[in-house]
Design a protein around this motif. Structure first.
Motif, short mmCIF file in Angstrom:
data_model
loop_
_atom_site.label_atom_id
_atom_site.label_comp_id
_atom_site.label_asym_id
_atom_site.label_seq_id
_atom_site.Cartn_x
_atom_site.Cartn_y
_atom_site.Cartn_z
N GLY A 81 3.31 3.45 -8.26
CA GLY A 81 4.46 2.41 -7.67
C GLY A 81 5.88 3.30 -7.34
N TRP A 82 7.15 2.64 -7.18
CA TRP A 82 8.58 2.92 -7.03
C TRP A 82 9.30 1.82 -8.45
CZ3 TRP A 82 11.56 7.24 -7.93
CH2 TRP A 82 13.39 6.38 -7.49
N ALA A 83 9.43 1.53 -7.74
CA ALA A 83 10.42 0.42 -8.86
C ALA A 83 10.04 -0.77 -9.36
CB ALA A 83 11.42 -0.50 -7.68
N HIS A 84 8.13 -1.46 -8.51
CA HIS A 84 7.84 -2.60 -9.10
C HIS A 84 8.22 -3.89 -9.04
CE1 HIS A 84 4.93 -4.64 -11.24
NE2 HIS A 84 4.66 -3.86 -11.90
N VAL A 85 9.04 -3.77 -7.80
CA VAL A 85 9.67 -5.12 -7.15
C VAL A 85 9.13 -5.35 -6.10
CG1 VAL A 85 11.66 -5.66 -5.72
CG2 VAL A 85 12.19 -3.82 -7.74
N ASN A 86 8.92 -6.50 -5.75
CA ASN A 86 8.52 -7.30 -4.55
C ASN A 86 8.49 -7.25 -3.05
OD1 ASN A 86 6.34 -9.30 -3.31
ND2 ASN A 86 7.22 -10.93 -3.41
N HIS A 87 8.06 -6.78 -2.03
CA HIS A 87 8.68 -6.94 -0.77
C HIS A 87 7.80 -8.32 0.17
CE1 HIS A 87 11.95 -3.78 -0.90
NE2 HIS A 87 10.73 -2.76 -1.88
N ALA A 88 7.14 -8.60 -0.46
CA ALA A 88 6.36 -9.60 0.13
C ALA A 88 6.91 -10.62 0.55
CB ALA A 88 4.82 -9.25 -0.43
N ASN A 89 6.30 -10.78 1.49
CA ASN A 89 7.08 -12.54 2.32
C ASN A 89 6.84 -14.05 1.12
OD1 ASN A 89 8.18 -11.29 4.46
ND2 ASN A 89 6.07 -11.77 5.51
N PRO A 90 8.09 -14.90 0.78
CA PRO A 90 7.79 -15.42 0.15
C PRO A 90 6.50 -16.01 0.12
CG PRO A 90 9.51 -15.47 1.42
CD PRO A 90 9.40 -14.64 1.74
N ASP A 91 5.87 -16.37 1.25
CA ASP A 91 4.36 -17.02 1.21
C ASP A 91 3.12 -16.20 1.08
OD1 ASP A 91 4.56 -15.56 3.90
OD2 ASP A 91 3.79 -16.88 4.92
N LYS A 92 4.02 -14.65 1.17
CA LYS A 92 1.77 -13.74 0.40
C LYS A 92 1.70 -13.95 -1.09
CE LYS A 92 1.20 -13.79 5.15
NZ LYS A 92 -0.36 -14.50 5.42
N LYS A 93 1.03 -12.87 -1.51
CA LYS A 93 0.67 -12.52 -2.93
C LYS A 93 1.97 -11.69 -3.21
CE LYS A 93 -3.44 -13.78 -3.39
NZ LYS A 93 -5.25 -13.47 -3.96
N THR A 94 2.35 -11.14 -4.62
CA THR A 94 3.60 -10.07 -4.80
C THR A 94 2.65 -8.87 -4.56
OG1 THR A 94 2.94 -10.15 -6.54
CG2 THR A 94 4.82 -11.43 -6.74
N CYS A 95 3.92 -7.54 -4.06
CA CYS A 95 3.09 -6.76 -3.49
C CYS A 95 4.64 -5.80 -2.93
CB CYS A 95 2.19 -6.47 -1.75
SG CYS A 95 2.14 -4.91 -1.25
N GLU A 96 4.51 -4.27 -3.91
CA GLU A 96 5.88 -3.29 -3.18
C GLU A 96 5.73 -2.61 -2.36
OE1 GLU A 96 8.29 -0.54 -5.63
OE2 GLU A 96 6.26 -0.99 -6.12
N PHE A 97 4.84 -2.90 -1.63
CA PHE A 97 3.83 -2.00 -0.42
C PHE A 97 3.32 -3.15 0.72
CE2 PHE A 97 4.78 0.99 -3.87
CZ PHE A 97 5.31 1.43 -3.13
N PRO A 98 3.62 -4.69 1.35
CA PRO A 98 3.53 -4.81 2.28
C PRO A 98 2.97 -3.74 3.28
CG PRO A 98 5.46 -5.63 1.48
CD PRO A 98 5.11 -4.18 0.19
N SER A 99 1.93 -4.59 4.35
CA SER A 99 1.58 -4.58 5.81
C SER A 99 3.18 -4.87 6.26
CB SER A 99 0.75 -5.29 6.49
OG SER A 99 -0.53 -4.91 5.56
N THR A 100 3.62 -5.57 6.15
CA THR A 100 5.40 -6.16 7.02
C THR A 100 6.69 -5.03 6.26
OG1 THR A 100 5.33 -7.54 5.25
CG2 THR A 100 4.44 -8.42 6.95
N ARG A 101 6.07 -4.33 5.45
CA ARG A 101 7.21 -3.58 5.34
C ARG A 101 7.68 -1.97 6.30
NH1 ARG A 101 8.76 -0.81 -0.91
NH2 ARG A 101 10.63 -0.08 0.41
#
Length: 252
Positions: A81-101
């Motif tokens: 990845g890049w920073a190993h930071v979660n960008h998922a919405n609070p109600d979703k599983k942790t993900c740096e590259f979610p569909s919402t991004r």
């Protein structure tokens, strides 16, 4: 010896009787700097003569890790990845590259990741993208080959050889860490039952045996029990039908 190990031995005997071979690879996530745990990981890899594909976090990596890897014949850096930071919405599983991004934003991070690691590791870096938490938006996949990636690695038996044009899927299948139960070892019987089922599916043609069977580890959080299990498992597999696989020998 537990029933789980007995069942594994019996399945490996079936492989031997059928003359089958098992490509085996090893991925270890979240590397940023040399540590005692990394030294222990490398010693195990050397003892088993099985290289470790070290998924390095680009934003956090230290120069000392590149120097250490340059002197090792058993550590193969790949992009985590890049920073190993979660960008998922609070109600979703942790993900740096979610569909919402936004895809362009996510691809910029992926590109930064590969460029930073190329600068540090040079030709040692292999063009494999490992999304943190083994999750990634499908919308990103068609674009990764254009950034120079040749493979993507997540978790579980692959459904197809290529995740997208020019991007082979090479997953991991064995994770010994109990992430929801204190980060110790998942009960051996549970790990081994899942592995035996995977091997049976490969032997019968239900799963793709051309995909290397992948062990997934995280050296920074291993307990002694996890270390010992992984070493025993690798020894038994390599004494049987398994043979070491590394990315620069990749197969489809």
């Amino acid at each position: 010896m537990t029933e789980g190990w007995d069942a594994l031995d019996a399945e490996l005997e079936q492989w031997a009787a059928a003359g089958l071979r098992l490509p085996l690879w090893w991925r270890d996530d979240d590397a940023v700097t040399p540590t005692d745990a990394l030294t222990r990981l490398e010693a195990m890899a050397t003892r088993r003569d099985l290289p470790v594909h070290l998924a390095v976090i680009p934003k956090a990596v230290e120069d000392a890790l590149a120097q250490h890897v340059s002197q090792s014949s058993h550590l193969i850096p790949v992009v985590h990845g890049w920073a190993h930071v979660n960008h998922a919405n609070p109600d979703k599983k942790t993900c740096e590259f979610p569909s919402t991004r936004p895809v362009d934003e996510a691809l910029t991070d992926a590109e930064q990741g590969v460029e930073r690691l190329k600068h540090l590791f040079g030709a040692r870096l292999q063009p494999m993208f490992v999304p943190p938490w083994n999750r990634i938006s499908p919308a990103m996949l068609p674009w990764l080959a254009g950034l120079g990636f040749a493979a993507i690695s997540t978790y579980g038996p692959r459904k197809r050889t290529q995740a997208a044009s020019g991007l082979v899927q090479i997953n991991t299948h064995i994770d010994p860490i109990d992430w929801k139960g204190g980060r110790g070892l998942v009960p051996e019987a549970q790990i081994l039952a899942k592995l035996v089922a995977n091997l049976q599916a490969r032997r019968s043609g239900q799963h793709d045996n051309a995909e290397p069977l992948g062990l997934l580890t995280h050296h920074l959080v291993h307990t002694d029990e996890v270390w010992e299990f992984c070493d025993t498992l690798l020894r038994r597999l390599l004494e049987g039908p398994a043979h070491p696989w590394r990315f620069n020998e990749r197969i489809n």
